[in-house]
Design a protein around this motif. Structure first.
Motif, mmCIF file in Angstrom:
data_model
loop_
_atom_site.group_PDB
_atom_site.id
_atom_site.type_symbol
_atom_site.label_atom_id
_atom_site.label_comp_id
_atom_site.label_asym_id
_atom_site.label_seq_id
_atom_site.Cartn_x
_atom_site.Cartn_y
_atom_site.Cartn_z
ATOM 1 N N ILE A 173 0.826 -1.201 0.000
ATOM 2 C CA ILE A 173 0.000 0.000 0.000
ATOM 3 C C ILE A 173 0.863 1.255 0.000
ATOM 4 C CG2 ILE A 173 -1.678 1.332 1.355
ATOM 5 C CD1 ILE A 173 -2.870 -1.322 2.286
ATOM 6 N N ASN A 174 1.949 1.245 0.777
ATOM 7 C CA ASN A 174 2.782 2.450 0.840
ATOM 8 C C ASN A 174 3.463 2.729 -0.500
ATOM 9 O OD1 ASN A 174 4.464 0.169 1.189
ATOM 10 N ND2 ASN A 174 5.979 1.328 2.344
ATOM 11 N N VAL A 175 3.809 1.679 -1.233
ATOM 12 C CA VAL A 175 4.427 1.859 -2.550
ATOM 13 C C VAL A 175 3.398 2.415 -3.530
ATOM 14 C CG1 VAL A 175 5.477 0.660 -4.504
ATOM 15 C CG2 VAL A 175 6.179 0.093 -2.171
ATOM 16 N N ASP A 176 2.171 1.927 -3.437
ATOM 17 C CA ASP A 176 1.110 2.434 -4.304
ATOM 18 C C ASP A 176 0.880 3.927 -4.054
ATOM 19 O OD1 ASP A 176 -1.052 1.640 -6.262
ATOM 20 O OD2 ASP A 176 -2.301 2.508 -4.702
ATOM 21 N N ARG A 177 0.891 4.309 -2.785
ATOM 22 C CA ARG A 177 0.694 5.726 -2.457
ATOM 23 C C ARG A 177 1.884 6.565 -2.914
ATOM 24 N NH1 ARG A 177 -2.859 9.700 -2.334
ATOM 25 N NH2 ARG A 177 -2.756 11.051 -0.498
ATOM 26 N N VAL A 178 3.079 6.041 -2.781
ATOM 27 C CA VAL A 178 4.273 6.771 -3.226
ATOM 28 C C VAL A 178 4.260 6.937 -4.738
ATOM 29 C CG1 VAL A 178 6.775 6.521 -3.537
ATOM 30 C CG2 VAL A 178 5.774 6.287 -1.264
ATOM 31 N N ASP A 179 3.812 5.917 -5.462
ATOM 32 C CA ASP A 179 3.714 6.037 -6.919
ATOM 33 C C ASP A 179 2.800 7.196 -7.294
ATOM 34 O OD1 ASP A 179 5.412 3.943 -7.358
ATOM 35 O OD2 ASP A 179 3.829 2.463 -7.716
ATOM 36 N N GLU A 180 1.700 7.343 -6.558
ATOM 37 C CA GLU A 180 0.785 8.447 -6.824
ATOM 38 C C GLU A 180 1.440 9.778 -6.494
ATOM 39 O OE1 GLU A 180 -3.847 9.774 -5.901
ATOM 40 O OE2 GLU A 180 -2.970 8.048 -4.882
ATOM 41 N N ALA A 181 2.187 9.815 -5.394
ATOM 42 C CA ALA A 181 2.883 11.049 -5.019
ATOM 43 C C ALA A 181 3.925 11.423 -6.063
ATOM 44 C CB ALA A 181 3.536 10.881 -3.644
ATOM 45 N N LEU A 182 4.663 10.434 -6.547
ATOM 46 C CA LEU A 182 5.714 10.702 -7.530
ATOM 47 C C LEU A 182 5.137 11.186 -8.853
ATOM 48 C CD1 LEU A 182 8.075 7.644 -6.873
ATOM 49 C CD2 LEU A 182 8.437 10.023 -6.178
ATOM 50 N N SER A 183 3.866 10.849 -9.118
ATOM 51 C CA SER A 183 3.248 11.292 -10.369
ATOM 52 C C SER A 183 3.088 12.808 -10.417
ATOM 53 C CB SER A 183 1.878 10.628 -10.542
ATOM 54 O OG SER A 183 0.933 11.155 -9.617
ATOM 55 N N THR A 184 3.186 13.479 -9.272
ATOM 56 C CA THR A 184 3.098 14.943 -9.241
ATOM 57 C C THR A 184 4.468 15.599 -9.420
ATOM 58 O OG1 THR A 184 3.395 15.143 -6.833
ATOM 59 C CG2 THR A 184 1.151 14.753 -7.642
ATOM 60 N N ALA A 185 5.518 14.788 -9.594
ATOM 61 C CA ALA A 185 6.895 15.265 -9.777
ATOM 62 C C ALA A 185 7.341 16.197 -8.654
ATOM 63 C CB ALA A 185 7.038 15.966 -11.130
ATOM 64 N N PRO A 186 7.249 15.745 -7.390
ATOM 65 C CA PRO A 186 7.649 16.613 -6.274
ATOM 66 C C PRO A 186 9.121 16.437 -5.923
ATOM 67 C CG PRO A 186 6.741 14.606 -5.396
ATOM 68 C CD PRO A 186 6.752 14.448 -6.906
ATOM 69 N N SER A 187 9.660 17.411 -5.230
ATOM 70 C CA SER A 187 10.984 17.228 -4.635
ATOM 71 C C SER A 187 10.837 16.791 -3.187
ATOM 72 C CB SER A 187 11.792 18.527 -4.712
ATOM 73 O OG SER A 187 11.091 19.588 -4.088
ATOM 74 N N LYS A 188 9.673 17.090 -2.605
ATOM 75 C CA LYS A 188 9.385 16.666 -1.238
ATOM 76 C C LYS A 188 7.958 16.113 -1.157
ATOM 77 C CE LYS A 188 12.298 19.515 1.830
ATOM 78 N NZ LYS A 188 13.266 20.019 0.849
ATOM 79 N N ILE A 189 7.794 15.082 -0.347
ATOM 80 C CA ILE A 189 6.469 14.574 0.005
ATOM 81 C C ILE A 189 6.258 14.922 1.467
ATOM 82 C CG2 ILE A 189 4.983 12.555 0.189
ATOM 83 C CD1 ILE A 189 6.779 11.188 -1.905
ATOM 84 N N ALA A 190 5.300 15.771 1.734
ATOM 85 C CA ALA A 190 5.057 16.221 3.102
ATOM 86 C C ALA A 190 3.884 15.472 3.708
ATOM 87 C CB ALA A 190 4.773 17.721 3.123
ATOM 88 N N THR A 191 3.914 15.325 5.014
ATOM 89 C CA THR A 191 2.805 14.707 5.723
ATOM 90 C C THR A 191 2.756 15.263 7.137
ATOM 91 O OG1 THR A 191 1.730 12.603 6.256
ATOM 92 C CG2 THR A 191 4.126 12.713 6.539
ATOM 93 N N GLY A 192 1.820 14.766 7.950
ATOM 94 C CA GLY A 192 1.663 15.280 9.302
ATOM 95 C C GLY A 192 1.480 14.183 10.317
ATOM 96 N N CYS A 193 2.068 13.008 10.048
ATOM 97 C CA CYS A 193 1.941 11.870 10.954
ATOM 98 C C CYS A 193 3.205 11.026 10.874
ATOM 99 C CB CYS A 193 0.726 11.025 10.565
ATOM 100 S SG CYS A 193 0.572 9.471 11.481
ATOM 101 N N PRO A 194 3.777 10.627 12.007
ATOM 102 C CA PRO A 194 5.015 9.833 11.970
ATOM 103 C C PRO A 194 4.830 8.466 11.315
ATOM 104 C CG PRO A 194 4.145 9.957 14.211
ATOM 105 C CD PRO A 194 3.373 10.939 13.389
ATOM 106 N N PHE A 195 3.657 7.839 11.497
ATOM 107 C CA PHE A 195 3.417 6.554 10.848
ATOM 108 C C PHE A 195 3.457 6.718 9.338
ATOM 109 C CE2 PHE A 195 0.941 3.997 14.292
ATOM 110 C CZ PHE A 195 1.911 4.322 15.222
ATOM 111 N N CYS A 196 2.777 7.747 8.843
ATOM 112 C CA CYS A 196 2.768 8.013 7.407
ATOM 113 C C CYS A 196 4.181 8.294 6.905
ATOM 114 C CB CYS A 196 1.864 9.202 7.088
ATOM 115 S SG CYS A 196 0.114 8.923 7.432
ATOM 116 N N ARG A 197 4.913 9.038 7.703
ATOM 117 C CA ARG A 197 6.272 9.397 7.277
ATOM 118 C C ARG A 197 7.141 8.155 7.130
ATOM 119 N NH1 ARG A 197 10.489 13.898 9.735
ATOM 120 N NH2 ARG A 197 12.177 13.371 8.320
ATOM 121 N N VAL A 198 7.047 7.234 8.083
ATOM 122 C CA VAL A 198 7.827 6.002 8.005
ATOM 123 C C VAL A 198 7.434 5.191 6.770
ATOM 124 C CG1 VAL A 198 8.205 3.762 9.102
ATOM 125 C CG2 VAL A 198 8.268 5.845 10.478
#
Length: 753
Positions: free
Chosen positions: A668-693
Motif C-alpha cells: 500500500i505504501n508503494v502504491d501511495r508513493v507512486d501516486e505522489a511521484l506522479s506529481t513530480a515533487p521534490s518533497k512529500i510532506a505529511t503530518g503523521c510519523p506513521f505516514c512518514r515512516v
C-alpha cells in the motif's frame, strides 16, 4: 367497459397478492433485524437525527460524493417517492380512463410535476444502467467498484424504474391524445408532442396504467421474497439506517471506535462475565440490531470498495463484500435463530435443547437443512473451516475509514471489522503472529517498539534549548506536548518532534513534556482488537493526565500532539475512559502561531511539494486546511495528488498494520508513493510519523528500482516551516532514509520500523 373491468380486476387481484407478499417480507425483515443485540445509543435525540435524515436524502449530501451518479439517483429517488402517488392513481385509471386525483389532479403544477417525475425516472434509470455497464467488472477486472455485486438484481430494479417512468408518461400522453386531459405545453413538454402521434383510444390509458401497476407489483413480489436484495430494500431501510447512524450530529462513524458492547451496554472488562457477556463479535447474532440493519441496507454500489486501499492493491478485503457476506449469512441463519437456536463458544447447541421448549420438535422441524448448516459455520475462518469472513480479509483492514466516508447509506464498516477482531484476540487468541510481539511490548514496556521508558527524552539531546519536563506542577505551561511513542523512539519521527519543539520555543509557547511518564495511547492495541490492553493503557494515561491537569478546568486542559493516531485517541476515545482534554494537532497549533505572527517564515522553501493526508488526521478528524496553509506559508508550491483530502489514499500503517507484514498484492505504501511521484515533487510532506515512516520506505523502494530521483525526500510539514523560519541558514536534517534505531519485533519487516 367490459375490458376495463377485466383490467381493473386483474390489477386488484395481482395487487392483493403482491402487497401481501411484500408486507410479509417487511414483517419478516423486522423480526430478523431484531435478532441483533440491543443498542440504546441509537434512540435519540430525535430532532438532530431527523434533521440529518432530511438533509442527507433531500440534498443527497452523501450520494453527491460521486457527482457523476448523484443527479441521476436523485431523479430516481424522487420518482419513487412522489411517483408512488401516481402509481396509486393507476388503480382508478384501470377502471376509468378519466380518473385523476380529486382537486390536485387538474392543477397545472401537478401536471408539470408528473411530467418531470416520469421523465426524470426514465432518464435517471437509463443513466444508472449505463453507468453500471461502463463500470462493469469485465472491463476493468478488480478496479470496478461493481465487482462482486449482484448485477441481475440491479438490472431488475433499474428495469422496473424505467418501466414505471415510461408508464407515467404514456398514461398522461394517451389521456391527452384521447381528449381526456387538456394541459398547457409548459406542463407537458414531452407528453403533448407524443400525444400528437398516438391514437385517440381511452382504453390505452387503462392498458398503460395496468402495465405501470403490474411492473410495480412484480417488484413487490420479488423483493418481498428475496430479503437480501439490498439494491431494492435500501429504498426503505436507508431512511432508518441514516436516522440511526452512530453520530447523532450527522457525522460518520469515524474518529473514536464504538466501545465494546454487551447486552446493549458498554462492557466493563473488570466486571465482565465470559459466560454471559459478549466480547466483540464471534457470531453474527453478536452484532447489534444496527449492524443487521447495515447488512440489510447495503446497495452493493461498491463506493467503499473503490476507495479501499487493501482492495486496490490486490488484497482479498472488499468492505462491500464483507457486508454482503455478513448479510447473506445472517439471513440464511435467521430461521435457526428465530426458532431459538444458539451455540456456545465451543460450538455446542445450547438453545434448541429438549428441556428448554415444550414445542422443541416443532421448532426443530421449522428449520430447513440449509439454515442448520449455516448455523454451524464460524463467523471468521478459512476456506477449510467454511468461515463467513476469511482471516486474511479481516486483518487486511487499515481502518482508514475510506469505506465509511464514501458509503451513501451510512454503513459502519470499521466498527464491524474491529468488533470481529476483538473476539478473535480476546476469546480465540487468533491473530497474526507479528501482533504478539507488539502486544507484549505494549504491556511490558508501554510502547510498541519495546524501548525503555527512560529513553523517551533521547530526542532532546543536541537541542540548543532546554525542553521543560513535567516535575509535579504545570506552572505557566499552556500546553502539554504529547510526544508519542514514534516521536520519542523512531529516528525519522524524532526529527518532527525536534522541529515542533524548536518552533514552539521560537514562538514563545509555554509547554511541558511528560518524558518517562508517557505511555502509548493504545491506538494500535485497540484497532488490532485488544480492547483489554487498550483499556489498561488508556486508564493509566488518563490517571497521569488528570493528575497533571488537576488544578485546571476541563476547558483549559490543552494537549498538542504530532501523531495523528495519538491525536485521534486522546481527543475522541479518552473521554470514554474519563479523560476529556482539548487536543490539537501540531499543524493546527503551528498554523495558528503563523497567523498570529508569532512564527514568521522569511525564507521561502522554493520547492514543489505534494501533501499526503494522514487518515487519522484528515478523514477521521477533518483536519485538511491547516497543513496545507503551512505548506503555503513556507513558500513551497503545493501539487495535490489525485486522491487527497477525504479521498486520500492510506499509507498502509493504520489498524495496527504498521506491525504486520504485507504479503499479498502490491504494498500500500508503494502504491501511495507512486501516486505522489506522479506529481513530480521534490518533497512529500505529511503530518503523521506513521505516514512518514511508510512513505519513506516506499520512496526508498522506488529509488532502488530507479523510479524515483535521489533528491526526493519525505518530511513533516513542521520541518518545512522550521526551514523557512530559520531564514535558511541552519543545516538541513539528514536524509529521511537513514536506518532507524528502534528495536524491530520478531519476524517484522524491518523496513517498516
Amino acid at each position: 367497459m367490459t375490458l376495463q373491468l377485466v383490467l381493473g380486476l386483474v390489477a386488484v387481484a395481482v395487487s392483493v397478492v403482491a402487497w401481501g407478499v411484500f408486507v410479509a417480507g417487511v414483517w419478516k425483515m423486522i423480526k430478523i433485524i431484531r435478532l441483533g443485540q440491543p443498542d440504546a445509543t441509537r434512540n435519540g435525540p430525535f430532532w438532530p437525527r431527523l434533521k440529518t435524515l432530511i438533509v442527507e436524502f433531500v440534498a443527497h449530501t452523501r450520494m453527491a460524493k460521486f457527482r457523476s451518479v448523484a443527479p441521476w439517483h436523485w431523479m430516481v429517488m424522487w420518482g419513487f417517492l412522489i411517483g408512488s402517488a401516481v402509481l396509486f392513481e393507476a388503480y382508478g385509471e384501470v377502471f376509468d380512463p378519466h380518473f385523476h386525483w380529486p382537486i390536485i389532479g387538474t392543477w397545472s403544477i401537478w401536471l408539470l410535476l408528473i411530467e418531470l417525475l416520469g421523465l426524470g425516472t426514465v432518464v435517471g434509470g437509463v443513466a444508472l444502467a449505463i453507468i453500471r455497464q461502463r463500470n462493469h467488472p469485465r472491463r476493468a477486472d478488480r478496479v470496478s467498484r461493481f465487482a462482486g455485486s449482484d448485477f441481475k438484481a440491479a438490472y431488475f430494479v433499474e428495469a422496473v424504474v424505467i418501466i414505471e417512468g415510461v408508464g407515467i408518461l404514456m398514461v398522461k400522453a394517451f389521456k391527452q391524445s384521447s381528449g381526456l386531459e387538456v394541459a398547457p405545453l409548459w406542463t407537458s413538454f414531452v407528453t403533448q408532442p407524443l400525444a400528437q402521434i398516438l391514437p385517440a383510444a381511452p382504453i390505452w390509458v387503462s392498458v398503460m396504467a395496468l402495465i405501470k401497476l403490474l411492473s410495480g407489483m412484480i417488484w413487490l413480489v420479488v423483493v418481498g421474497r428475496k430479503l437480501t436484495m439490498g439494491v431494492a430494500w435500501h429504498r426503505f431501510s436507508a431512511f432508518f439506517n441514516i436516522y440511526f447512524k452512530r453520530e447523532d450530529d450527522g457525522g460518520v462513524a469515524l474518529g473514536a471506535l464504538k466501545p465494546m458492547m454487551s447486552g446493549g451496554k458498554v462492557l466493563d472488562l473488570e466486571e465482565a462475565d465470559p459466560d454471559k457477556d459478549v466480547f466483540g463479535v464471534g457470531k453474527v447474532e453478536d452484532f447489534s440490531w444496527k449492524g443487521w440493519l447495515d447488512f440489510s441496507t447495503c446497495t452493493e454500489c461498491g463506493r467503499c470498495q473503490s476507495q479501499c486501499p487493501a482492495w486496490n492493491t490486490g488484497k482479498p478485503l472488499s468492505p462491500k463484500l464483507v457486508i454482503t457476506q455478513l448479510r447473506d449469512h445472517a439471513f440464511a441463519k435467521a430461521p435457526y435463530l428465530l426458532a431459538g437456536g444458539s451455540r456456545d463458544m465451543a460450538g455446542d447447541e445450547v438453545g434448541l435443547v429438549e428441556d428448554k421448549y415444550e414445542d422443541y420438535k416443532k421448532r426443530l422441524e421449522s428449520i430447513d437443512v440449509l439454515a442448520m448448516a449455516e448455523s454451524e459455520r464460524p463467523l471468521v475462518g478459512g476456506p477449510d473451516e467454511l468461515g463467513v469472513i476469511d482471516p486474511e480479509v479481516l486483518w487486511s483492514c487499515t481502518t482508514c475509514g475510506a469505506c465509511v466516508e464514501q458509503c451513501p447509506v451510512d454503513i459502519e464498516h470499521v466498527d464491524h471489522i474491529v468488533d470481529m477482531r476483538r473476539y478473535q484476540v480476546l476469546i480465540e487468541s487468533n491473530f497474526p503472529t507479528e501482533l504478539g510481539g507488539m502486544f507484549k511490548n505494549l504491556e511490558n514496556k508501554g510502547n510498541p517498539w519495546g524501548q525503555n521508558a527512560k529513553d523517551r527524552l533521547a530526542w532532546t539531546e543536541g537541542l540548543e534549548f532546554e525542553v521543560p519536563v513535567f516535575d509535579g506542577e504545570l506552572g505557566d505551561a499552556e500546553y502539554l506536548f504529547w510526544v508519542g511513542c514514534a516521536g520519542a523512539f523512531e529516528d525519522r519521527a524524532k526529527k518532527t518532534t525536534r522541529a515542533v519543539a524548536e518552533l514552539l520555543h521560537t514562538a514563545g509557547v509555554k509547554y511541558t513534556v511528560l518524558g518517562p511518564e508517557e505511555t502509548c495511547t493504545g491506538d494500535p492495541a485497540r484497532r488490532a482488537g485488544n480492547e483489554f490492553l487498550f483499556q489498561m493503557l488508556a486508564q493509566q494515561n488518563v490517571e497521569v493526565l488528570n493528575s497533571v491537569f488537576e488544578d485546571r478546568p476541563v476547558g483549559q486542559r490543552k494537549i498538542v500532539v504530532t501523531c495523528a493516531h495519538c491525536f485521534n485517541t486522546l481527543a475522541n476515545e479518552y473521554p470514554q475512559v474519563g479523560g476529556t482534554y482539548e487536543v490539537v494537532h501540531h499543524t493546527q497549533l503551528l498554523n495558528k502561531l503563523v497567523r498570529e505572527r508569532r512564527l514568521v517564515p522569511v525564507a521561502p522553501v522554493t520547492e514543489d511539494v505534494t501533501y499526503h493526508d494522514p487518515c487519522y488526521l484528515g478523514r477521521h478528524n477533518k483536519v485538511y486546511e491547516a497543513p496545507r496553509e503551512l505548506i503555503g506559508a513556507s513558500g513551497a508550491k503545493l501539487r495535490e495528488m489525485p486522491r487527497h483530502e477525504e479521498r486520500s489514499m492510506c499509507c498502509g500503517a493504520g489498524g495496527a498494520r504498521m506491525w504486520m507484514e504485507e504479503r499479498i498484492g502490491k504494498r500500500i505504501n508503494v502504491d501511495r508513493v507512486d501516486e505522489a511521484l506522479s506529481t513530480a515533487p521534490s518533497k512529500i510532506a505529511t503530518g503523521c510519523p506513521f505516514c512518514r515512516v511508510m512513505l519513506t520506505d516506499g520512496v526508498t523502494a522506488r529509488q532502488s528500482d530507479g523510479l524515483a530521483g535521489a533528491h526526493v525526500e519525505v518530511v513533516d510539514v513542521a520541518q518545512m516551516l522550521l526551514e523557512s523560519v530559520r531564514r535558511g541558514t541552519e543545516k538541513k536534517d539528514t536524509p529521511t532514509d537513514e536506518v532507524p534505531t528502534g528495536t524491530p519485533l520478531p519476524d517484522q519487516d524491518k523496513s517498516k520500523v
